[in-house]
Design an enzyme around this catalytic site. Structure first.
Site, PDB file in Angstrom:
ATOM      1  N   ASP A 163       0.815  -1.211   0.020  1.00  0.00           N
ATOM      2  CA  ASP A 163       0.064  -0.103  -0.102  1.00  0.00           C
ATOM      3  C   ASP A 163       0.948   1.194  -0.012  1.00  0.00           C
ATOM      4  O   ASP A 163       0.781   1.967   0.976  1.00  0.00           O
ATOM      5  CB  ASP A 163      -0.929  -0.212   1.298  1.00  0.00           C
ATOM      6  CG  ASP A 163      -1.934   1.180   1.312  1.00  0.00           C
ATOM      7  OD1 ASP A 163      -2.118   1.678   0.154  1.00  0.00           O
ATOM      8  OD2 ASP A 163      -2.401   1.523   2.288  1.00  0.00           O
ATOM      9  N   CYS A 184      -2.671   4.544  -5.024  1.00  0.00           N
ATOM     10  CA  CYS A 184      -3.539   5.839  -4.692  1.00  0.00           C
ATOM     11  C   CYS A 184      -3.405   6.902  -5.486  1.00  0.00           C
ATOM     12  O   CYS A 184      -3.653   8.211  -5.246  1.00  0.00           O
ATOM     13  CB  CYS A 184      -3.723   6.047  -3.022  1.00  0.00           C
ATOM     14  SG  CYS A 184      -2.027   6.739  -2.626  1.00  0.00           S
TER      15      CYS A 184
HETATM   16  N1  SAH Z   1      -1.435   0.725   4.745  1.00  0.00           N
HETATM   17  C1  SAH Z   1      -1.430   1.865   5.403  1.00  0.00           C
HETATM   18  C2  SAH Z   1      -1.461   3.182   4.835  1.00  0.00           C
HETATM   19  C3  SAH Z   1      -0.023   3.413   3.976  1.00  0.00           C
HETATM   20  S1  SAH Z   1       0.468   4.954   3.743  1.00  0.00           S
HETATM   21  C4  SAH Z   1      -2.891   1.901   6.463  1.00  0.00           C
HETATM   22  O1  SAH Z   1      -3.662   1.062   6.221  1.00  0.00           O
HETATM   23  O2  SAH Z   1      -2.988   2.774   7.140  1.00  0.00           O
HETATM   24  C5  SAH Z   1       2.146   4.875   2.892  1.00  0.00           C
HETATM   25  C6  SAH Z   1       3.278   4.639   3.951  1.00  0.00           C
HETATM   26  O3  SAH Z   1       4.386   4.382   3.153  1.00  0.00           O
HETATM   27  C7  SAH Z   1       3.482   5.812   4.882  1.00  0.00           C
HETATM   28  O4  SAH Z   1       3.329   5.237   6.079  1.00  0.00           O
HETATM   29  C8  SAH Z   1       4.825   6.197   4.691  1.00  0.00           C
HETATM   30  O5  SAH Z   1       5.647   6.320   5.775  1.00  0.00           O
HETATM   31  C9  SAH Z   1       5.312   4.718   3.885  1.00  0.00           C
HETATM   32  N2  SAH Z   1       6.497   4.875   3.060  1.00  0.00           N
HETATM   33  C10 SAH Z   1       6.848   5.708   2.093  1.00  0.00           C
HETATM   34  N3  SAH Z   1       7.663   5.676   1.052  1.00  0.00           N
HETATM   35  C11 SAH Z   1       8.330   4.522   1.757  1.00  0.00           C
HETATM   36  C12 SAH Z   1       9.442   3.398   1.483  1.00  0.00           C
HETATM   37  N4  SAH Z   1      10.313   3.730   0.443  1.00  0.00           N
HETATM   38  N5  SAH Z   1       9.768   2.437   2.341  1.00  0.00           N
HETATM   39  C13 SAH Z   1       8.890   2.215   3.207  1.00  0.00           C
HETATM   40  N6  SAH Z   1       7.824   2.946   3.582  1.00  0.00           N
HETATM   41  C14 SAH Z   1       7.621   4.172   2.828  1.00  0.00           C
END
Ligand code: SAH
Length: 406
Positions: free
Chosen positions: A310, A350
């Site tokens: 996600d 998204c």
């Molecule tokens: N699945 C979650 C929402 C995900 S939002 C829920 O249900 O609440 C996307 C997330 O990806 C964020 O927390 C952000 O910190 C993380 N993120 C962004 N880039 C990333 C990367 N390269 N590696 C790991 N996490 C990352």
């Protein structure tokens, strides 16, 4: 009253009641930020009442297509009430929900989420910024609540020439200050805490509520042994999987790994696991980059029964679509390689700039590159309190696929 006159032939999208008026469609006319303008065709025919935005590419956003409508406090309050009332039409199994979803609720640029007794709002256009006080009062009246926190610190504000603003707009806690911004919501059969001041967006990803429920059902049905939740944020999908496993009496021996690059999010994820009484479960939280972690797991020969992908918005607009497509394909390819036969991948995008068809193609391409075939068994989307409407197709942003590896 100020008039916005369109160029010849540019009235077509407004005639279809699409609410955006682009800079390039305007022949003449101007107004102050957020001021109501009368939009007319090149021939002088009434098209809409709209809020003007002097520097945005979306130069005006329509409030109403009815000539007799007055754009005043009463009208905006009625839109707020309508949006709040509409939520009772949806099947929302949570006390955390989106009450106003911008254009889809006739309030362009306004996002309002409810977390228990607290509203959190983002004012992301010049129009709703100008009417902020009226909207704040109307929202509290429509919900019967007393507290509203503002999180107008999203990127969209810049494009409207607005500065970031955050803090209590109504009902600051006794003694003021920034304390007490953590809320716990009940979602389906579990609880999730979040921080409205420091969390992403308004604090939480409410749009994934129904997909978290679906994941809990799958965990219960399939009794996953090894689960990988990538981009886990505050651990929603992890808690969902644990709840499903518990319902199946299959917690014992299950291993759940959650990955995110934000340490505060991981700390909240850990707290959420404990909040639901799962502290004894075998959970790991990795503060790491997902792409690098997936590669490492492949090298180590690890496998999983279920993987959630996600990621954040790789393509905010269509201009970023090509690069984003490569990034989506890459993580999906790696995840598919890590799945056992029969294992499930819940994969999301998204990005508004990546449509449902394109996302399907990207995931299919990832499977080809991974040498993995799979059944695309379900399509997933945002929970219904984040509605798409007939008149505003841009409302579809979140799409997901459930892939079962052959
Ligand atoms: N699945 C979650 C929402 C995900 S939002 C829920 O249900 O609440 C996307 C997330 O990806 C964020 O927390 C952000 O910190 C993380 N993120 C962004 N880039 C990333 C990367 N390269 N590696 C790991 N996490 C990352």
């Amino acid at each position: 009253m100020k008039i916005l006159r369109l160029k010849p032939g540019k009235e077509r999208s407004l005639a279809r009641r699409h609410p955006w008026i682009f800079e390039s469609a305007i022949a003449r006319g101007s107004a102050d930020a957020g001021e109501t303008v009368r939009v007319e065709s090149h021939e002088g025919q009434f098209l809409a009442w709209a809020a003007f935005s002097p520097i945005s590419k979306i130069r005006a956003r329509a409030w109403s297509f009815v000539e007799a409508q007055r754009i005043d406090a009463g009208f905006l309050a009625s839109l707020c009430k309508k949006a709040v009332d509409a939520r009772s039409l949806f099947d929302i199994r949570s006390d955390g929900m989106r009450l106003v979803h911008g254009e889809a609720d006739g309030l362009p640029g306004l996002i309002v989420d409810r977390y228990g007794d607290t509203l959190v709002a983002q004012f992301l256009s010049a129009g709703v910024e100008r009417w902020k006080d009226v909207l704040a009062d109307a929202l509290l009246k429509a919900t019967g609540l007393a507290r509203l926190y503002e999180r107008s610190d999203a990127n969209g504000r810049e494009r409207e020439g607005l500065k970031p603003v955050t803090g209590w707009l109504r009902g600051a806690d006794e003694g003021g200050g920034s304390g007490d911004t953590v809320r716990a919501i009940r979602e389906h059969g579990w609880q999730l805490s979040l921080d409205i001041a420091t969390g992403h967006k308004t604090g939480f990803y409410l749009d994934q509520r129904d997909s978290r429920q679906r994941f809990a059902e799958l965990a219960q049905h399939r009794k996953f042994r090894r689960v990988l939740n990538c981009f886990c944020y505050t651990g929603g999908f992890t808690v969902a999987a644990l709840a499903g496993l518990k319902a199946a009496g299959a917690l014992e021996g299950a291993e759940l790994t959650s990955v995110d690059s934000s340490l505060p999010a991981l700390e909240m994820a850990r707290a959420n696991v404990a909040l639901n009484g799962f502290e004894a479960a075998d959970t790991r939280f990795l503060d790491a980059d997902v792409n690098a972690t997936l590669r490492r797991f492949i090298e180590e020969g690890q496998t999983f029964d279920a993987i959630v992908l996600d990621p954040p918005k790789f393509a905010p607009t269509i201009a970023h679509a090509e690069r984003a497509a490569r990034a989506y394909k890459d993580i999906n390819r790696l995840a598919l390689k890590l799945l056992v036969p029969g294992g499930v991948l819940l994969t999301f995008s998204c990005s508004g700039g990546i449509g449902a068809d394109l996302f399907h193609k990207i995931v299919a391409g990832a499977g080809i590159d991974a040498g993995v075939d799979g059944y695309i068994s379900e399509r997933l989307g945002a929970a219904p309190d984040h509605p798409m409407t007939i008149e505003f197709p841009e409302g579809e942003y979140l799409k997901g696929l459930l892939v079962v590896r052959k």
